[in-house]
Design an enzyme around this catalytic site. Structure first.
Site, mmCIF file in Angstrom:
data_model
loop_
_atom_site.group_PDB
_atom_site.id
_atom_site.type_symbol
_atom_site.label_atom_id
_atom_site.label_comp_id
_atom_site.label_asym_id
_atom_site.label_seq_id
_atom_site.Cartn_x
_atom_site.Cartn_y
_atom_site.Cartn_z
ATOM 1 N N THR A 1 32.827 -17.275 18.892
ATOM 2 C CA THR A 1 33.553 -15.995 18.854
ATOM 3 C C THR A 1 35.051 -16.168 18.604
ATOM 4 O O THR A 1 35.713 -15.234 18.172
ATOM 5 C CB THR A 1 33.377 -15.230 20.180
ATOM 6 O OG1 THR A 1 33.929 -16.012 21.239
ATOM 7 C CG2 THR A 1 31.922 -14.907 20.447
ATOM 8 N N ASP A 2 35.585 -17.374 18.886
ATOM 9 C CA ASP A 2 37.048 -17.522 18.844
ATOM 10 C C ASP A 2 37.640 -17.285 17.455
ATOM 11 O O ASP A 2 38.734 -16.732 17.334
ATOM 12 C CB ASP A 2 37.458 -18.917 19.349
ATOM 13 C CG ASP A 2 37.371 -19.013 20.866
ATOM 14 O OD1 ASP A 2 37.234 -17.960 21.519
ATOM 15 O OD2 ASP A 2 37.437 -20.136 21.398
ATOM 16 N N THR B 1 29.431 -20.620 21.313
ATOM 17 C CA THR B 1 28.923 -20.442 22.676
ATOM 18 C C THR B 1 27.471 -19.990 22.692
ATOM 19 O O THR B 1 26.729 -20.285 23.622
ATOM 20 C CB THR B 1 29.815 -19.422 23.418
ATOM 21 O OG1 THR B 1 31.102 -20.010 23.561
ATOM 22 C CG2 THR B 1 29.284 -19.073 24.794
ATOM 23 N N SER C 1 33.996 -23.017 17.344
ATOM 24 C CA SER C 1 34.604 -22.399 16.156
ATOM 25 C C SER C 1 36.104 -22.675 16.048
ATOM 26 O O SER C 1 36.710 -22.337 15.033
ATOM 27 C CB SER C 1 34.323 -20.900 16.101
ATOM 28 O OG SER C 1 35.132 -20.183 16.988
HETATM 29 C C1 SIN Z 1 33.728 -20.920 20.010
HETATM 30 O O1 SIN Z 1 34.417 -20.070 19.450
HETATM 31 O O2 SIN Z 1 33.037 -21.738 19.376
HETATM 32 C C2 SIN Z 1 33.737 -21.030 21.483
HETATM 33 C C3 SIN Z 1 33.883 -19.726 22.144
HETATM 34 C C4 SIN Z 1 32.772 -18.758 21.878
HETATM 35 O O3 SIN Z 1 31.894 -18.914 21.030
HETATM 36 O O4 SIN Z 1 32.794 -17.719 22.579
#
Ligand code: SIN
Length: 326
Positions: free
Chosen positions: A91-92, A13, A59
């Site tokens: 973050t995932d 993100t 991710s």
């Molecule tokens: C991801 O994990 O690539 C999408 C969500 C995020 O980065 O918050």
């Protein structure tokens, strides 16, 4: 000599773009790394930054092949004049990548993961400050030798214990019971704690010649969950992790099925679907020596540790020792 920090961008993100102002409905990983660098204020003269784009993905597309590639890449670059690393990541699955690297990267140099909860096009995007702080943290001698770190929303977390705990707030991570290792205020770091678990240069896991990781699957227990799900996964995986209720619990049918899997030499890790607390030895639920507690690891991290443990041993006693230490 300026401190040389190398940024490895993977997407997420923080590199997401969407409708101006909005925080939803965007595409993760669509901005190139040079655009991330454009969001930074001028860096001090004693800090030299280089950057590369390793991949541009959400991710949720991260897999063990990428983990192996990333760990080997950092291990190679760590032999050069680079003083510290920053990895931008979605973050995932950031908590999983951080733990995998904590177990497999062989350097004392700072390695910091960061990302964002809001895409770059959102009003008040959080990526620029997270990246700014991560770069400064990577340049700090205090960040060396502490294992892989995550820098997010003014806080510093250990790769061992960090977990995503909020689906959309910008303060999306913590270490559950353990809070955090310290804080960032602008470009300054303030460490308060350190993880005692074995990591990086002291870790016994060596991925340099590894082609792939042994398959380990996670099974989620819930009221009435059928035990034949264990048969299905046991026929495909080298090991299983159970996300049990409470302190790693499940029904008598599951206890019996795990006992049967012992004959097939399938290790089973008892973890909990509850975020806080510990899963420790409990003969009532273990029933046989192939069943090992995850202690404080959540299911997704217990899966990574079991997979790496299976690259060095099949002994249940040794796997349990690994779970106690790492
Ligand atoms: C991801 O994990 O690539 C999408 C969500 C995020 O980065 O918050």
């Amino acid at each position: 000599m300026p401190r040389h920090i190398h940024l490895i961008a993977t997407g997420g993100t923080i590199a997401g773009t969407g409708q101006a102002g909005k925080t939803s409905g965007y595409e993760a990983g669509s901005l190139p790394v040079r655009s991330l660098l454009d969001t930074l204020p001028p860096l001090p003269e004693d800090l030299q930054l280089t950057a590369e784009q390793l991949c541009s993905i959400d991710s949720n597309q991260v897999d063990s092949a990428l983990w192996l590639r990333l760990a080997r890449h950092i291990n190679q670059l760590a032999q050069t004049d680079i003083d510290g690393f920053v990895i931008t990541h979605g973050t995932d699955t950031m908590d999983e990548t951080a733990y995998f690297l904590n177990l497999t990267v062989k350097t004392e140099k700072p390695v910091i993961l960061t990302g964002a909860m809001r895409p770059s096009t959102a009003a008040s995007a959080d990526g620029p400050l997270n990246l700014y702080q991560a770069i400064h943290l990577a340049a700090k001698p205090e960040a060396a030798g502490k294992g892989i770190l995550v820098c997010f929303c003014d806080s510093i977390y250990s790769g061992r214990d960090v977990q995503k705990v909020n689906t959309y707030k910008t303060d999306a991570f913590n270490e559950k019971d353990l809070s955090c290792l310290g804080y960032m205020r602008d470009d300054q770091c303030y460490f308060l704690n350190a993880s005692l678990a074995v990591h990086t240069t002291a870790s016994r896991f060596d991925v340099s010649g590894l082609k792939e990781l042994p398959r380990v699957d996670i099974l989620y227990f819930y009221a009435g969950a059928p035990a034949d799900a264990l048969d299905f996964y046991a026929s495909r995986a080298r090991g299983l992790v159970i996300a049990g209720t409470g302190s790693g619990n499940y029904s008598p049918q599951w206890v019996e099925k795990i006992r049967q899997l012992s004959r097939l030499c399938i290790p089973v890790i008892r973890s909990s679907r509850i975020g806080h607390g510990i899963v420790s030895r409990d003969p009532h639920f273990e029933g046989s020596d192939n069943c090992i507690p995850a202690y404080t690891l959540p299911p997704q991290k217990a899966r990574i540790l079991l997979s790496l443990a299976l690259t060095v041993t099949d002994s249940y006693a040794e796997i349990e020792e690994i779970f106690r230490k790492y």
